[in-house]
Design an enzyme around this catalytic site. Structure first.
Site, PDB file in Angstrom:
ATOM      1  N   LYS A  12       0.795  -1.126  -0.096  1.00 31.54           N
ATOM      2  CA  LYS A  12       0.010   0.171  -0.011  1.00 31.54           C
ATOM      3  C   LYS A  12       1.009   1.144   0.094  1.00 31.54           C
ATOM      4  O   LYS A  12       1.752   1.138   1.591  1.00 31.54           O
ATOM      5  CB  LYS A  12      -0.965   0.134   1.040  1.00 31.54           C
ATOM      6  CG  LYS A  12      -2.250   1.381   1.850  1.00 31.54           C
ATOM      7  CD  LYS A  12      -2.384   0.930   2.341  1.00 31.54           C
ATOM      8  CE  LYS A  12      -2.967   2.229   3.058  1.00 31.54           C
ATOM      9  NZ  LYS A  12      -4.139   2.175   3.876  1.00 31.54           N
ATOM     10  N   ASP A  27      -3.355  10.102   3.744  1.00 29.12           N
ATOM     11  CA  ASP A  27      -4.135   9.727   4.268  1.00 29.12           C
ATOM     12  C   ASP A  27      -4.894  10.414   4.296  1.00 29.12           C
ATOM     13  O   ASP A  27      -4.722  10.734   6.437  1.00 29.12           O
ATOM     14  CB  ASP A  27      -4.150   8.048   4.376  1.00 29.12           C
ATOM     15  CG  ASP A  27      -5.774   7.138   4.726  1.00 29.12           C
ATOM     16  OD1 ASP A  27      -7.042   7.965   4.241  1.00 29.12           O
ATOM     17  OD2 ASP A  27      -6.026   6.790   5.285  1.00 29.12           O
ATOM     18  N   LYS A  30     -10.606  12.662   8.583  1.00 27.62           N
ATOM     19  CA  LYS A  30     -10.185  11.911  10.082  1.00 27.62           C
ATOM     20  C   LYS A  30     -10.713  13.361  10.587  1.00 27.62           C
ATOM     21  O   LYS A  30     -10.440  14.165  10.408  1.00 27.62           O
ATOM     22  CB  LYS A  30      -8.742  11.859   9.608  1.00 27.62           C
ATOM     23  CG  LYS A  30      -8.579  10.247   8.227  1.00 27.62           C
ATOM     24  CD  LYS A  30      -7.151  10.095   9.515  1.00 27.62           C
ATOM     25  CE  LYS A  30      -6.614   8.156   8.518  1.00 27.62           C
ATOM     26  NZ  LYS A  30      -7.230   6.995   8.588  1.00 27.62           N
ATOM     27  N   GLU A  60      -9.810   3.044   1.970  1.00 25.39           N
ATOM     28  CA  GLU A  60      -9.188   3.583   1.170  1.00 25.39           C
ATOM     29  C   GLU A  60      -8.351   2.448   0.608  1.00 25.39           C
ATOM     30  O   GLU A  60      -8.038   2.595  -0.769  1.00 25.39           O
ATOM     31  CB  GLU A  60      -8.888   4.508   0.560  1.00 25.39           C
ATOM     32  CG  GLU A  60      -7.476   5.364   1.228  1.00 25.39           C
ATOM     33  CD  GLU A  60      -7.534   4.899   2.496  1.00 25.39           C
ATOM     34  OE1 GLU A  60      -8.094   4.869   3.273  1.00 25.39           O
ATOM     35  OE2 GLU A  60      -5.887   4.975   3.057  1.00 25.39           O
ATOM     36  N   ARG A  78      -7.934  -0.749   1.014  1.00 18.53           N
ATOM     37  CA  ARG A  78      -8.646  -1.817  -0.057  1.00 18.53           C
ATOM     38  C   ARG A  78      -9.059  -1.411  -1.210  1.00 18.53           C
ATOM     39  O   ARG A  78      -9.151  -2.303  -2.035  1.00 18.53           O
ATOM     40  CB  ARG A  78      -9.674  -2.376   1.372  1.00 18.53           C
ATOM     41  CG  ARG A  78     -10.585  -1.461   2.121  1.00 18.53           C
ATOM     42  CD  ARG A  78     -11.575  -2.010   2.997  1.00 18.53           C
ATOM     43  NE  ARG A  78     -11.270  -1.598   4.083  1.00 18.53           N
ATOM     44  CZ  ARG A  78     -11.776  -1.975   5.299  1.00 18.53           C
ATOM     45  NH1 ARG A  78     -12.957  -2.479   4.904  1.00 18.53           N
ATOM     46  NH2 ARG A  78     -10.846  -1.134   6.094  1.00 18.53           N
TER      47      ARG A  78
END
Ligand code: BES
Ligand code: MN
Ligand code: ZN
Length: 495
Positions: free
Chosen positions: A266, A271, A278, A350, A352
């Site tokens: 990954k 993120d 978040k 995200e 996955r």
């Protein structure tokens, strides 16, 4: 750092400091005995005085050794001789580096490869010495204008008897490759999101690949991903100014018809959570969401440096996950490359979404096995803390091999169940599956999601959310699970 193996006697050594071991109950390591004899029982006298008791990781630096060619001696506590084990060996080594790191010592000679330990040989011990020294001496200074004083230590000699030199040198070769890989991984991971973008990560992977004639690289851009119908991957990147990349590394060390081992990492360079934004606390740490990708670059470099006779492919989906007018929204339904549809119930799940298309892509290489590594779930921290990586997979033999490698490498994993019953949590009223499975068993349902894209090959998944970096005052990347995966590859070669 300059690392070497030497088989000189202590008189012939030219070094600023020699490292020897002291057990509890006044027992000395063989080299400590030699030093003690030459220095008129200095070590015994210090033990007698109570200055060092031999507890594991205790250290005592003797800065002057009268009537001797030895400049300094570092005594390192090893603990109870009967209870000594691999972990204590590593702890003692770490204590030794820490005792030397901030001194004026330029060169050291480590005699601790001679310490006998059940289940390991000179090769393992030499490798560990190099891995631990190199790891502890790592500094990230690239983004500081006011830099800390440089570490003066620049040379480490490991002493072994002539008859053990071949084994020790094999350990040196492996140790150097693994240490370099860990260092590269940590460096890429520690870089901030505004420097380490998907494009930057692809450039760094290219630089690495260019160092080896055995390594090829192809970087797919968004147009390529679009023609491959990687809509799930592209949906994550859509809310970001930075274009996504799929980095494909290809190391050809084996025969042309042997099936490749594939690592998928990954590579989320930042993120933010996307529209499911978040909260602020600790969000900076989401620059580490590309640690899986960085580790894949590291492992491929190590494999090439060790010239392993294997074919290995590294696939790194690299993207940001940002909120934006064009971003992926909760409720959106995506058609993945496999054709399976996904309802996005939380844009923060995200990882996955970028991994599933990459797993589908991996199929075209007809892999022997596929291992993905990802900072995938906060739930993994809740379940396992920051000690082991989470391990899940669809093949018991592969999982057992990974567990065995993790024990040798002292880079631990803990397997969680991937039972069919958990798949129900991913039910969606509108698509083939949802991208989240509710609060319960978050690490397992994330792996369940991935498993639906890994049906046609032997596959294992490492959730490294708790192990890829340290939080708090010692915040920084760890380079895990590079040692584990290198060991896995070494074991495959030896099998
Ligand atoms: N990268 C995170 C996982 C993560 C969070 C790793 C904190 C380490 C520390 C991942 O993309 C994520 O946001 N996962 C969500 C999943 C949830 C929405 C089902 C999480 O763990 O909260
Ligand atoms: Mn997320
Ligand atoms: Zn993430």
């Amino acid at each position: 750092m300059d690392y070497s193996i030497e088989s000189l006697s202590l008189d012939q050594l030219e070094t600023d400091c020699i490292i020897v071991g002291v057990y509890k109950n006044q027992q000395l390591s063989p080299s400590a005995e030699v030093v003690d004899d030459k220095a008129h029982q200095l070590i015994h006298n210090l033990i007698e005085r109570g200055d060092i008791k031999g507890k594991n990781s205790e250290t005592l630096l003797i800065s002057v050794v009268p009537d001797s060619c030895i400049q300094r001696v570092l005594l390192v506590g090893l603990g109870d001789k009967e209870k000594f084990n691999l972990k204590l060996y590593r702890k003692a080594l770490l204590a030794a580096v820490k005792a030397i790191k901030n001194t004026q010592i330029k060169s050291v000679c480590c005699t601790l490869a001679e310490i006998e330990l059940e289940g390991c040989d000179y090769q393992w011990r030499c490798r560990q010495i190099i891995e631990i020294f190199d790891d502890a001496l790592y500094q990230f200074i690239e983004t500081k204008s006011i830099t800390p004083p440089p570490i003066v230590l620049s040379k480490l000699q490991i002493t072994v008897a002539e008859k053990n030199k071949t084994q020790a040198k094999a350990g040196l070769t492996q140790g150097l490759a693994i240490a370099n890989a860990v260092s590269l991984t940590k460096h890429l991971a520690d870089l901030p999101g505004n420097i380490c973008t998907p494009t930057f990560l692809a450039e760094q992977a290219t630089k690495m690949a260019d160092k080896f004639s055995s390594m090829g690289i192809e970087v797919l851009d968004e147009a390529d991903l679009d023609s491959l119908k990687m809509n799930s991957f592209l949906a994550v990147s859509r809310g970001s100014y930075q274009p996504a990349k799929l980095i494909c590394l290809n190391y050809q060390g084996g025969s042309s018809h042997s099936k490749p081992i594939i690592f998928v990492g990954k590579g989320l360079t930042f993120d933010a959570g996307g529209i499911s934004l978040k909260s602020g606390a600790g969000m900076d740490e989401m620059k580490y969401d590309m640690c899986g990708g960085a580790a894949v670059i590291g492992v491929l470099q190590a494999a090439a440096q060790m010239k392993l006779p294997l074919n290995i492919i590294g696939l790194i989906p690299a993207s940001e996950n940002m909120p934006d007018a064009n971003a992926n929204k909760p409720g959106d339904i995506l058609t993945s490359m496999s054709g399976k549809t996904i309802e996005v119930l939380n844009t923060d799940a995200e990882g996955r979404l970028i991994l599933c298309d990459t797993l589908t892509y991996a199929e075209k290489f007809n892999p022997e096995i596929v291992i993905d590594l990802a900072t995938l779930t906060g739930a993994c921290l809740v379940a396992l803390g920051r000690i082991p990586s989470g391990l899940l997979g669809n093949d018991d033999e592969l999982c057992d091999e990974i567990i065995a490698a993790s024990k040798t490498a002292c880079d631990s994993v803990w397997r969680l169940p991937l039972w069919e019953e958990y798949q129900d949590q991913l039910k969606s009223n509108f698509a083939d599956m949802a991208n989240i499975g509710g609060r319960d068993a978050g690490t397992i349902t994330a792996a369940c999601f991935l498993s639906r894209f890994a049906e046609d090959f032997r596959w294992a998944h490492l959730d490294i959310a708790g192990t890829a970096w340290r939080t708090g005052v010692n915040k920084g990347a760890t380079g895990r699970p590079v040692p584990l995966l290198c060991q896995y590859l070494i074991n495959r070669v030896n099998a």
